[in-house]
Design a protein around this motif. Structure first.
Motif, PDB file in Angstrom:
ATOM      1  N   ASP A  53     -24.964  32.780 -62.783  1.00 18.91           N
ATOM      2  CA  ASP A  53     -23.542  32.853 -63.088  1.00 18.91           C
ATOM      3  C   ASP A  53     -22.909  34.101 -62.472  1.00 18.91           C
ATOM      4  O   ASP A  53     -23.601  34.987 -61.972  1.00 18.91           O
ATOM      5  N   ASP A  54     -21.590  34.145 -62.526  1.00 19.77           N
ATOM      6  CA  ASP A  54     -20.853  35.242 -61.891  1.00 19.77           C
ATOM      7  C   ASP A  54     -21.183  36.602 -62.499  1.00 19.77           C
ATOM      8  O   ASP A  54     -21.196  37.608 -61.780  1.00 19.77           O
ATOM      9  N   ALA A  55     -21.467  36.651 -63.797  1.00 19.93           N
ATOM     10  CA  ALA A  55     -21.809  37.933 -64.426  1.00 19.93           C
ATOM     11  C   ALA A  55     -23.109  38.487 -63.837  1.00 19.93           C
ATOM     12  O   ALA A  55     -23.213  39.688 -63.566  1.00 19.93           O
ATOM     13  N   LYS A  56     -24.093  37.630 -63.632  1.00 15.15           N
ATOM     14  CA  LYS A  56     -25.356  38.080 -63.035  1.00 15.15           C
ATOM     15  C   LYS A  56     -25.158  38.467 -61.570  1.00 15.15           C
ATOM     16  O   LYS A  56     -25.777  39.417 -61.091  1.00 15.15           O
ATOM     17  N   LYS A  57     -24.293  37.738 -60.861  1.00 12.86           N
ATOM     18  CA  LYS A  57     -23.984  38.103 -59.475  1.00 12.86           C
ATOM     19  C   LYS A  57     -23.352  39.491 -59.438  1.00 12.86           C
ATOM     20  O   LYS A  57     -23.724  40.322 -58.606  1.00 12.86           O
ATOM     21  N   ASP A  58     -22.395  39.743 -60.341  1.00 13.57           N
ATOM     22  CA  ASP A  58     -21.753  41.055 -60.402  1.00 13.57           C
ATOM     23  C   ASP A  58     -22.770  42.149 -60.695  1.00 13.57           C
ATOM     24  O   ASP A  58     -22.722  43.231 -60.110  1.00 13.57           O
ATOM     25  N   GLU A  59     -23.700  41.868 -61.593  1.00 15.45           N
ATOM     26  CA  GLU A  59     -24.742  42.834 -61.940  1.00 15.45           C
ATOM     27  C   GLU A  59     -25.628  43.145 -60.726  1.00 15.45           C
ATOM     28  O   GLU A  59     -25.944  44.312 -60.456  1.00 15.45           O
ATOM     29  N   LEU A  60     -26.013  42.120 -59.991  1.00 13.64           N
ATOM     30  CA  LEU A  60     -26.839  42.323 -58.795  1.00 13.64           C
ATOM     31  C   LEU A  60     -26.091  43.123 -57.731  1.00 13.64           C
ATOM     32  O   LEU A  60     -26.665  44.022 -57.111  1.00 13.64           O
ATOM     33  N   SER A  62     -23.629  45.253 -58.240  1.00 14.98           N
ATOM     34  CA  SER A  62     -23.512  46.637 -58.725  1.00 14.98           C
ATOM     35  C   SER A  62     -24.809  47.397 -58.502  1.00 14.98           C
ATOM     36  O   SER A  62     -24.792  48.549 -58.055  1.00 14.98           O
ATOM     37  N   LEU A  63     -25.930  46.767 -58.805  1.00 15.06           N
ATOM     38  CA  LEU A  63     -27.232  47.391 -58.582  1.00 15.06           C
ATOM     39  C   LEU A  63     -27.438  47.688 -57.101  1.00 15.06           C
ATOM     40  O   LEU A  63     -27.845  48.792 -56.731  1.00 15.06           O
ATOM     41  N   LEU A  64     -27.136  46.732 -56.261  1.00 15.23           N
ATOM     42  CA  LEU A  64     -27.274  46.922 -54.824  1.00 15.23           C
ATOM     43  C   LEU A  64     -26.383  48.059 -54.336  1.00 15.23           C
ATOM     44  O   LEU A  64     -26.828  48.927 -53.577  1.00 15.23           O
TER      45      LEU A  64
END
Length: 77
Positions: A53-60, A62-64
């Motif tokens: 989902d988009d929340a996990k994409k945003d988290e990835l 941000s981490l990157l």
């Protein structure tokens, strides 16, 4: 007549049927390995990206972004 597989198909074929431990071993074995493993990791990332989902994409992302900001760059040869 030769059979031609594209890279995505070849990587999926290699991973197909592996249990979660086998998939983890394959991914972890490719990290910091020879650069020839990088395209396969790209296929793995693409599969993950398409199914989160988009929340996990945003988290990835941000981490990157954080990791790239703190990376010590070496001169290119």
């Amino acid at each position: 007549m030769p059979i031609t597989l594209d890279l995505r198909q070849a990587v999926v074929h290699k991973m197909h049927g592996k249990n979660e431990a086998g998939l983890r071993d394959m991914v972890e074995g490719s990290i910091d390995a020879q650069e020839t493993a990088l395209p396969g990791l790209g296929v793995v990332f693409e599969i993950i990206w398409k199914h989160i989902d988009d929340a996990k994409k945003d988290e990835l992302i941000s981490l990157l972004s954080r990791e790239l900001a703190s990376a010590e760059l070496k001169p290119l040869k």
